[in-house]
Design a protein around this motif. Structure first.
Motif, PDB file in Angstrom:
ATOM      1  N   VAL A  32       0.836  -1.208   0.000  1.00 54.99           N
ATOM      2  CA  VAL A  32       0.000   0.000   0.000  1.00 54.99           C
ATOM      3  C   VAL A  32       0.868   1.254   0.000  1.00 54.99           C
ATOM      4  CG1 VAL A  32      -1.683   1.317   1.341  1.00 54.99           C
ATOM      5  CG2 VAL A  32      -1.975  -1.149   1.061  1.00 54.99           C
ATOM      6  N   ALA A  33       1.953   1.258   0.744  1.00 55.40           N
ATOM      7  CA  ALA A  33       2.831   2.436   0.790  1.00 55.40           C
ATOM      8  C   ALA A  33       3.371   2.771  -0.589  1.00 55.40           C
ATOM      9  CB  ALA A  33       3.984   2.206   1.760  1.00 55.40           C
ATOM     10  N   GLN A  34       3.755   1.748  -1.349  1.00 59.51           N
ATOM     11  CA  GLN A  34       4.235   1.978  -2.713  1.00 59.51           C
ATOM     12  C   GLN A  34       3.141   2.581  -3.575  1.00 59.51           C
ATOM     13  OE1 GLN A  34       7.107   1.616  -4.297  1.00 59.51           O
ATOM     14  NE2 GLN A  34       8.390   0.635  -2.764  1.00 59.51           N
ATOM     15  N   LEU A  83      -3.620   5.076   6.863  1.00 64.36           N
ATOM     16  CA  LEU A  83      -3.133   5.229   8.237  1.00 64.36           C
ATOM     17  C   LEU A  83      -4.281   5.099   9.231  1.00 64.36           C
ATOM     18  CD1 LEU A  83      -0.663   8.220   7.750  1.00 64.36           C
ATOM     19  CD2 LEU A  83      -0.019   5.920   8.509  1.00 64.36           C
ATOM     20  N   GLN A  84      -5.417   5.723   8.894  1.00 59.22           N
ATOM     21  CA  GLN A  84      -6.569   5.690   9.783  1.00 59.22           C
ATOM     22  C   GLN A  84      -7.098   4.267   9.942  1.00 59.22           C
ATOM     23  OE1 GLN A  84     -10.187   5.448   9.330  1.00 59.22           O
ATOM     24  NE2 GLN A  84     -10.623   6.174  11.384  1.00 59.22           N
ATOM     25  N   GLN A  85      -7.041   3.485   8.868  1.00 54.90           N
ATOM     26  CA  GLN A  85      -7.530   2.113   8.905  1.00 54.90           C
ATOM     27  C   GLN A  85      -6.512   1.131   9.475  1.00 54.90           C
ATOM     28  OE1 GLN A  85     -10.730   0.956   7.897  1.00 54.90           O
ATOM     29  NE2 GLN A  85     -11.124   3.148   8.070  1.00 54.90           N
ATOM     30  N   ARG A 114       3.844   4.774   9.173  1.00 50.65           N
ATOM     31  CA  ARG A 114       4.669   5.914   8.787  1.00 50.65           C
ATOM     32  C   ARG A 114       6.029   5.433   8.271  1.00 50.65           C
ATOM     33  NH1 ARG A 114       3.821  11.014   7.181  1.00 50.65           N
ATOM     34  NH2 ARG A 114       5.530  10.658   5.752  1.00 50.65           N
ATOM     35  N   ASP A 115       6.581   4.409   8.890  1.00 49.78           N
ATOM     36  CA  ASP A 115       7.879   3.898   8.452  1.00 49.78           C
ATOM     37  C   ASP A 115       7.803   3.354   7.025  1.00 49.78           C
ATOM     38  OD1 ASP A 115       9.077   4.574  10.832  1.00 49.78           O
ATOM     39  OD2 ASP A 115       8.993   2.548  11.683  1.00 49.78           O
ATOM     40  N   HIS A 146       2.654  15.414   5.873  1.00 44.32           N
ATOM     41  CA  HIS A 146       1.501  15.775   6.700  1.00 44.32           C
ATOM     42  C   HIS A 146       0.492  14.639   6.821  1.00 44.32           C
ATOM     43  CE1 HIS A 146       2.841  19.926   6.794  1.00 44.32           C
ATOM     44  NE2 HIS A 146       2.903  19.941   5.482  1.00 44.32           N
ATOM     45  N   ALA A 147       0.802  13.448   6.288  1.00 42.80           N
ATOM     46  CA  ALA A 147      -0.140  12.332   6.367  1.00 42.80           C
ATOM     47  C   ALA A 147      -0.508  12.072   7.822  1.00 42.80           C
ATOM     48  CB  ALA A 147       0.468  11.091   5.724  1.00 42.80           C
ATOM     49  N   ASP A 148      -1.801  11.939   8.075  1.00 42.73           N
ATOM     50  CA  ASP A 148      -2.290  11.881   9.457  1.00 42.73           C
ATOM     51  C   ASP A 148      -3.515  10.968   9.508  1.00 42.73           C
ATOM     52  OD1 ASP A 148      -3.436  12.409  12.001  1.00 42.73           O
ATOM     53  OD2 ASP A 148      -2.537  14.395  12.033  1.00 42.73           O
ATOM     54  N   GLY A 149      -3.410   9.891  10.256  1.00 41.04           N
ATOM     55  CA  GLY A 149      -4.518   8.951  10.355  1.00 41.04           C
ATOM     56  C   GLY A 149      -5.713   9.467  11.122  1.00 41.04           C
TER      57      GLY A 149
END
Length: 262
Positions: A74-76, A105-107, A112-113, A137-140
């Protein structure tokens, strides 16, 4: 188209970019969904078809969706979607990277790593500076694409805030954004976040969303009676209007300061 490609290549490709995110149930905004994207699992050969693009492999091992389809991690995919494809003007849908990252992130199926590692792997891509600037600024704590976009607008305007802040006297009510310096709560109004929350319902989804929205407004009225907070609301079509956001939030800040005891 993506599923057909996965089946026809029999393990030699995995879903990537927006195609992977769609298979994982991640919401998007402006990403082009008319073209399927996959990455090879071994060779570096690429191929462009009218409705599909086959990319080189990524260094990380593939993952599986809940339905068993193989995708890049998913990160990719989060990073990829903001880098490709660009439209005729050269603009890339970088905001989709942030919307996807916030949701994942929320799910809880993105860390973050992992996101930072994916960014490092794309260091030499010409579009990476813009994507990196957004994804820092990604924030779950943002619970819908509308909240992600509104947070981005407020950051551009210099407002400092805490997402999903608890409010006094609200019986567990949380504001989408609480400004750090003054008691102003900024809310995103939209059926989208309620529809996402009730998407598994077989019927009555929109009706349930409307009921949730009405209930939230009633909770806000209770909070207003119990606290000295000012409230500002924005709809989906307003969150990207920087002048409107600046003026409406600025007016609420001014009102909140006037209400402060001497």
């Amino acid at each position: 188209m993506t599923v057909a490609l996965l089946k026809s290549f029999e393990g030699r490709v995995v879903a990537s970019h927006q195609s992977a995110l769609v298979l994982h149930g991640v919401p998007l905004w402006q990403a082009d969904l008319s073209t399927a994207h996959v990455c090879r699992t071994s060779t570096n050969h690429t191929r462009h078809r009218p409705s599909a693009v086959i990319h080189p492999p990524v260094p990380d091992q593939p993952v599986k969706t809940a339905e068993g389809f193989q995708t890049v991690p998913v990160a990719q995919a989060v990073v990829q979607v903001g880098l490709y494809p660009a439209d005729d003007s050269g603009r890339r849908p970088s905001m989709d990277s942030l919307i996807a990252a916030d949701f994942a992130l929320q799910q809880g199926f993105l860390s973050r790593d992992a996101l930072d590692n994916a960014l490092r792997q794309h260091t030499h891509h010409p579009g990476i500076p813009g994507v990196r600037a957004l994804l820092k600024h990604a924030d779950g704590r943002h619970e819908s694409p509308g909240e992600t976009r509104l947070a981005h607008s407020m950051r551009q305007l210099g407002f400092q805030f805490t997402p999903q802040a608890s409010l006094p006297g609200g019986r567990g009510y949380r504001g989408d954004f609480l400004l750090d310096e003054v008691p102003v709560v900024v809310e995103f109004d939209g059926l989208g976040k309620y529809v996402l929350a009730t998407a598994t319902a077989a019927s009555g989804t929109v009706a349930a969303a409307r009921q949730n929205l009405a209930a939230e407004k009633r909770r806000e009225e209770d909070v207003l009676r119990r606290s000295n907070h000012e409230f500002v609301r924005f709809t989906w079509h307003e969150v990207g209007n920087l002048a409107l956001v600046r003026d409406r939030v600025g007016a609420a800040v001014a009102r909140a300061r006037l209400r402060r005891p001497a």
